[in-house]
Design an enzyme around this catalytic site. Structure first.
Site, PDB file in Angstrom:
ATOM      1  N   ASP A 221      -3.363   4.422   2.213  1.00  0.00           N
ATOM      2  CA  ASP A 221      -2.901   5.807   2.326  1.00  0.00           C
ATOM      3  C   ASP A 221      -2.241   6.270   1.021  1.00  0.00           C
ATOM      4  O   ASP A 221      -1.408   5.557   0.460  1.00  0.00           O
ATOM      5  CB  ASP A 221      -1.869   5.884   3.466  1.00  0.00           C
ATOM      6  CG  ASP A 221      -1.373   7.298   3.717  1.00  0.00           C
ATOM      7  OD1 ASP A 221      -2.136   8.075   4.299  1.00  0.00           O
ATOM      8  OD2 ASP A 221      -0.234   7.603   3.323  1.00  0.00           O
ATOM      9  N   GLU A 262      -7.233 -13.452  -1.304  1.00  0.00           N
ATOM     10  CA  GLU A 262      -6.856 -14.776  -0.771  1.00  0.00           C
ATOM     11  C   GLU A 262      -7.620 -15.029   0.525  1.00  0.00           C
ATOM     12  O   GLU A 262      -7.665 -16.147   1.029  1.00  0.00           O
ATOM     13  CB  GLU A 262      -5.346 -14.817  -0.467  1.00  0.00           C
ATOM     14  CG  GLU A 262      -4.447 -14.792  -1.696  1.00  0.00           C
ATOM     15  CD  GLU A 262      -2.975 -14.497  -1.322  1.00  0.00           C
ATOM     16  OE1 GLU A 262      -2.617 -14.537  -0.124  1.00  0.00           O
ATOM     17  OE2 GLU A 262      -2.208 -14.199  -2.261  1.00  0.00           O
TER      18      GLU A 262
HETATM   19  C1  NOJ Z   1      -2.633  10.875   4.037  1.00  0.00           C
HETATM   20  C2  NOJ Z   1      -2.859  10.826   5.513  1.00  0.00           C
HETATM   21  O1  NOJ Z   1      -4.240  10.864   5.766  1.00  0.00           O
HETATM   22  C3  NOJ Z   1      -2.115  12.000   6.105  1.00  0.00           C
HETATM   23  O2  NOJ Z   1      -2.429  12.188   7.467  1.00  0.00           O
HETATM   24  C4  NOJ Z   1      -0.647  11.777   5.896  1.00  0.00           C
HETATM   25  O3  NOJ Z   1       0.060  12.909   6.340  1.00  0.00           O
HETATM   26  C5  NOJ Z   1      -0.325  11.537   4.418  1.00  0.00           C
HETATM   27  N1  NOJ Z   1      -1.244  10.660   3.756  1.00  0.00           N
HETATM   28  C6  NOJ Z   1       1.043  10.932   4.264  1.00  0.00           C
HETATM   29  O4  NOJ Z   1       1.034   9.595   4.706  1.00  0.00           O
END
Ligand code: NOJ
Length: 549
Positions: A221, A262
């Site tokens: 993310d 790993e």
């Molecule tokens: C990207 C995620 O897909 C989204 O849903 C989220 O709000 C932001 N990153 C923050 O984690």
């Protein structure tokens, strides 16, 4: 399970040789589950892991290779799970670690891999690390987050802003200690300080925790944000950004890759809003991620020339990075649905079918967001039911599994009150209704995926775009003695494509995406390219061409 996958006789893949030999993350689609909205097993109106477990056959029926689960970790849900308060457990709303293990086991039994969302740029403000960090300036964990004194005017330390427009500045003052903390998203999501090696080590441990449990990969993310200018200088109007994509990023990713390596056969896919394509591909080298989501694609207008230009530039850049493998996606839980974005009603629905065709048949890994296989549009969310800070509720509407006339207003998603409204036409769009209709988007998705899974040319072959006349995108795939011509019409009315002299004169129709075309793939009619049938709006057509040489 639909009969489409039966077209793939047991042993076909092995016989085809190199489809099976490709890495699993290249072979076929990754299906994204947004667990809150997938299936609710206990009637509380929110989807859960047991609901995912009960519907794994549906995912397998789509010919997917893997399931990516949006976050299921303990969270106060300020950003519906993207604000993690414990990286190594499951939120009770979703289930328990035992249920999670059962999901992994049952997925593996069906040949599906499991990919987890790893939210490493920030935690929840309720994570014990942040609770400690904010408790005093000299707490040992103070430096685990990004703290700074107020600017000269007493305001935020610099000009960085949150990715959520409604939030504004990326800084919130902590009255108690008199300093600001950084949050690239909501104030409830403080950014971790990746310049502190202890933070990096602690996060690596969370990766090992899940890989030890049998998880096959991670979706990273907001990964570009884990490296920022340590001097916290203004990002300003021009020049290189300071709030993300700092020069430290590649080393950080390489160390993460070492952790993942790993373990055998694991995969990293990054959410990567890179500043341009040349920068984007630098993340896909052998020491970086295996796959990454490129947001330049989702920002393109509905224009065949823009798509072609993007595909061509990508392939040109790819030539400089050995082994680079693209990913194709237009939907996820943050983006309006294709069926609503590129037209409404029938036109939107036809284009959604064309996009399913496109993402599966371009060279690369398709990412299918739950409900995309149904051609779902965005739901209408009245103001009093809005829950997301950034306007993303419509694409997060729960999946309609059954006809509301049979299963009640929860449409088989829940027996309770759904946390978000369902799409308006659940009666017609639900899984059960589409199972009964051979021309449905659901059956189409299975047919396209089955074609890809049994063809080396379509799953791993070479690719080149070709001229097809205005408003038609066309490309040729070739490999293992097979050759295909694929095309998608971007026109709003019927359109006859026209091809140059380099293509053969004839091809066999393998598949057309329009609902009118009910013939099954294989042994389709032979057509002369110069007299090709008129394409319907949004329609994708696959022709098998005589092999060269
Ligand atoms: C990207 C995620 O897909 C989204 O849903 C989220 O709000 C932001 N990153 C923050 O984690």
């Amino acid at each position: 399970m639909g009969d489409e996958l039966d077209l793939l006789a047991p042993g076909d893949e092995a016989a085809a040789g190199s489809v099976a030999e490709q890495p699993w993350w290249q072979r076929s689609a990754v299906y994204q589950v947004y667990p809150r909205s997938f299936a609710d097993s206990d009637g509380d109106g929110v989807g859960d892991l047991e609901g995912v477990r009960q519907h794994l056959d549906h995912i397998a029926s789509l010919g997917a290779e893997a399931v990516w689960l949006s976050p299921v970790f303990p969270s106060p849900m300020a950003d519906f799970g993207y604000d993690v308060s414990d990286y190594c457990d499951i939120d009770p709303v979703f289930g328990t670690l035992e249920v999670f293990d059962a999901v992994v086991r049952d997925a593996h039994d069906r040949g599906l891999r499991v990919v987890l969302d790893w939210v490493a740029n920030h935690t929840s403000e309720e994570h014990p690390w942040f609770v400690e960090s904010r408790s005093s300036r000299d707490n040992p964990r103070r430096d685990w987050y990004v703290w700074a004194d107020p600017g000269p005017d007493g305001g935020p330390p610099n000009d960085w802003t949150s990715a959520f427009r409604a939030v504004g500045p990326a800084w919130t003052l902590d009255e108690h200690t008199g300093q600001y903390y950084l949050h690239s998203f909501a104030p409830q999501q403080p950014d971790l300080n990746w310049d502190n090696p202890e933070v990096e080590r602690a996060l690596h441990d969370t990766v090992r925790f899940w890989l030890d449990r049998g998880v096959d990969g991670l979706r990273l993310d907001a990964i570009i944000k884990v490296a920022k200018d340590p001097l916290l200088r203004d990002t300003g109007a021009a020049g290189l950004p300071h709030h993300e994509d700092w020069e430290t990023i590649h080393d950080r990713l390489a160390r993460l890759r070492q952790v993942v390596d790993e373990y055998p056969d694991r995969m990293l896919v990054g959410e990567l809003w890179a500043r341009d394509l040349p920068r984007f591909v630098t993340f896909l080298s052998g020491t970086g991620m295996h796959l990454a989501h490129n947001f330049e694609l989702v920002e393109l207008p509905w224009d065949s020339a823009a798509y072609r230009d993007f595909i061509d530039r990508f392939e040109a850049e790819a030539a400089s990075v050995p082994g680079l493998w693209p990913s194709w996606f237009l939907e996820n839980h943050d983006l309006p649905r294709v069926a609503s974005r590129f037209g409404a009603a029938e036109l939107g629905s036809r284009r959604a079918r064309g996009i399913l065709f496109l993402i599966h048949l371009l060279r690369g890994t398709p990412f299918v967001y739950q409900g995309q296989e149904l051609g779902l549009p965005d739901a209408v969310v009245p103001p009093e039911r809005v829950v997301d800070v950034d306007g993303r509720d419509p694409e997060r509407a729960p999946i309609p599994w059954e006809r509301p006339s049979v299963a009640g207003a929860g449409a088989g998603f829940t027996t309770g009150a759904p946390w978000l409204p369902l799409v308006e036409d659940a009666e017609r769009l639900c899984v059960a209704a589409q199972e009964d209709d051979p021309a449905s988007t659901l059956h189409l998705t299975r047919r396209i995926a089955a074609l890809r899974r049994r063809s080396v040319a379509l799953s791993g072959g070479s690719q080149v775009t070709v001229d097809a006349g205005s408003e038609v995108l066309a490309w040729v795939r070739e490999g293992a003695g097979e050759r295909y011509l694929a095309m998608v019409s971007f026109a709003a009315t019927q359109r006859r494509p026209s091809f140059g002299p380099d293509l053969p004169e004839e091809g066999d129709v393998v598949l057309r995406t329009s609902p009118e075309w009910t013939a099954r793939e294989g042994a389709g009619p032979s057509v002369r390219l110069s007299e090709l049938l008129v394409l319907e709006p949004g329609e994708g057509v696959l022709l098998q061409l005589p092999a060269t040489g």
